[in-house]
Design an enzyme around this catalytic site. Structure first.
Site, PDB file in Angstrom:
ATOM      1  N   THR A 191       0.866  -1.189   0.000  1.00 36.94           N
ATOM      2  CA  THR A 191       0.000   0.000   0.000  1.00 36.94           C
ATOM      3  C   THR A 191       0.898   1.233   0.000  1.00 36.94           C
ATOM      4  OG1 THR A 191      -1.835  -1.059   1.121  1.00 36.94           O
ATOM      5  CG2 THR A 191      -1.590   1.301   1.527  1.00 36.94           C
ATOM      6  N   ARG A 219     -14.881  -5.886  -0.642  1.00 37.57           N
ATOM      7  CA  ARG A 219     -14.253  -5.594   0.666  1.00 37.57           C
ATOM      8  C   ARG A 219     -13.555  -4.228   0.601  1.00 37.57           C
ATOM      9  NH1 ARG A 219      -8.739  -4.338   2.403  1.00 37.57           N
ATOM     10  NH2 ARG A 219      -8.536  -4.998   4.547  1.00 37.57           N
ATOM     11  N   ASP A 222      -8.988   0.058   5.288  1.00 37.20           N
ATOM     12  CA  ASP A 222      -8.869   1.348   5.995  1.00 37.20           C
ATOM     13  C   ASP A 222      -8.391   2.489   5.102  1.00 37.20           C
ATOM     14  OD1 ASP A 222      -6.408  -0.143   5.813  1.00 37.20           O
ATOM     15  OD2 ASP A 222      -5.490   1.390   7.078  1.00 37.20           O
ATOM     16  N   THR A 242      -0.804   1.896   7.030  1.00 36.71           N
ATOM     17  CA  THR A 242      -0.771   0.687   6.203  1.00 36.71           C
ATOM     18  C   THR A 242      -0.750  -0.526   7.122  1.00 36.71           C
ATOM     19  OG1 THR A 242       0.496  -0.558   4.568  1.00 36.71           O
ATOM     20  CG2 THR A 242       1.777   0.823   6.040  1.00 36.71           C
ATOM     21  N   GLY A 245      -6.152  -3.747   7.428  1.00 34.74           N
ATOM     22  CA  GLY A 245      -7.109  -2.650   7.449  1.00 34.74           C
ATOM     23  C   GLY A 245      -8.260  -2.797   8.423  1.00 34.74           C
TER      24      GLY A 245
HETATM   25  N1  ASP Z   1      -4.388  -1.380   4.765  1.00 32.82           N
HETATM   26  C1  ASP Z   1      -4.610  -2.013   3.499  1.00 32.82           C
HETATM   27  C2  ASP Z   1      -5.975  -2.673   3.537  1.00 32.82           C
HETATM   28  O1  ASP Z   1      -6.295  -3.316   4.508  1.00 32.82           O
HETATM   29  C3  ASP Z   1      -3.589  -3.044   3.140  1.00 32.82           C
HETATM   30  C4  ASP Z   1      -2.140  -2.689   3.431  1.00 32.82           C
HETATM   31  O2  ASP Z   1      -1.851  -1.587   3.897  1.00 32.82           O
HETATM   32  O3  ASP Z   1      -1.256  -3.533   3.152  1.00 32.82           O
HETATM   33  O4  ASP Z   1      -6.668  -2.587   2.565  1.00 32.82           O
END
Ligand code: ASP
Length: 324
Positions: A191, A219, A222, A242, A245
């Site tokens: 991310t 889905r 965050d 990150t 989420g």
């Molecule tokens: N936070 C991101 C999500 O859950 C994924 C990530 O940051 O790797 O969509």
């Protein structure tokens, strides 16, 4: 807990900035749960992309540009880099599509824009900005967001553009591992996000992602949720997160961090560490980048590594892409 802010102290792994900086840009490229073995070439390309985002953003900040424009530009560079899980190279759903989420926030006036589950937008952060500035709303999803994009002159592209070999392998690996009882669904990271302080003292934050690999279609994590993955408020701080989420949403991480500084008078560093520890205590993992109005930086993460880079007025661009 890893936390890095300015000058490195190996005992605490912290970086402390000595004087207030006029402008600051911090970028992250994700905090995977496990260390990923990138090839030398992949590491190099990841490094180059973060360095390029810092270069472009740093030039704008140095010439008096707005933090809002800078976080958008920095995130756009990483959305275009297939080595990261945002835009081209995004993680795929269990059905094999890329569904993209992004958000942006202007700390000067708390205006926000976010999009989720878009499949045909090359740069979701640009659409998030358009939602913020050209719609009556703050959050648009799916085909509604894409229709708005068309009305705003943002073209829809072929969804095949987002799909990379790496993510196809990741998706298949996830399926194999899940069927054998393993859980590698969150191992990817990648991310992207940026936070910035400009010479007017304005803060801004932006985050963009393909989410977690093999997620259910529909889905939303965050990253596009203001207060969870992204938040900015002048006089307090700007945050981009990150990690897993669901845990960041449950803990309203980005806003909780700001609230700790605002209402409890916590330092940036302690508020940042606190919210990441809270996520870990509940079984989640991840990291964040944050900058305050003095240009102080916090970058805690509970994972083995978090790809990141930063640039402070008068200093060099620093890039750390993490594990070998
Ligand atoms: N936070 C991101 C999500 O859950 C994924 C990530 O940051 O790797 O969509």
């Amino acid at each position: 807990m890893n936390s890095q802010l300015g000058q490195r102290n190996t005992a605490t792994d912290r970086f402390v900035q000595s004087a207030a900086a006029a402008w600051v840009l911090v970028i992250h490229g994700g905090a995977p749960r496990v260390a990923i073995a990138y090839s030398v070439e992949e590491r190099f390309r990841r490094h180059l992309a973060i360095a390029e985002a810092l270069r472009i953003g740093g030039e704008v900040l140095a010439s008096g540009g707005r933090s809002l424009d800078v976080v958008q530009a920095a995130v756009r560079v990483l959305e275009d880099a297939p080595e990261f899980n945002a835009g081209c190279g995004a993680a795929l759903t269990c059905e094999g599509h890329a569904e993209l989420d992004a958000s942006i926030m202007d700390g000067a006036n708390r205006r926000v824009g976010a999009v989720a589950a878009v499949r045909r937008i090359k740069n979701p952060v640009d659409l998030a900005r358009a939602v913020m500035e050209r719609s009556a709303h703050v959050f648009l999803v799916g085909t509604g967001a894409e229709q708005f994009a068309v009305e705003q002159g943002i073209p829809l592209i072929d969804p095949g553009y987002f799909i990379t070999e790496r993510q196809v392998r990741q998706r298949l690996g996830v399926i194999e591992s899940a069927s054998s009882g393993g859980t590698s669904a969150h191992e990817m990271g990648g991310t992207v996000g940026a936070v910035a302080l400009d010479i007017r003292g304005s803060l801004a934050a932006a985050t963009s992602t393909g989410g977690i690999p093999n997620k259910r279609f529909g889905r939303v994590g965050d990253s596009p949720v203001i207060g969870a993955g992204t938040y900015a408020e002048n006089d307090v701080c700007a945050v981009s997160a990150t990690g897993w989420g669901e845990y960041f949403i449950r803990n309203a991480v980005a806003y909780d961090m700001c609230a700790r500084i605002k209402y409890l008078n916590e330092s940036l560093d302690s508020a940042a560490s606190h919210v990441i520890e809270q996520v870990s205590r509940m079984g989640g993992y991840g990291g964040l980048i944050a900058v305050d109005r003095y240009g102080r930086i916090a970058m805690p993460y509970s994972t083995p590594t978090m790809a990141h880079g930063y640039m402070v007025e008068g200093g060099p661009a620093v890039v750390l892409v993490g594990n070998p």
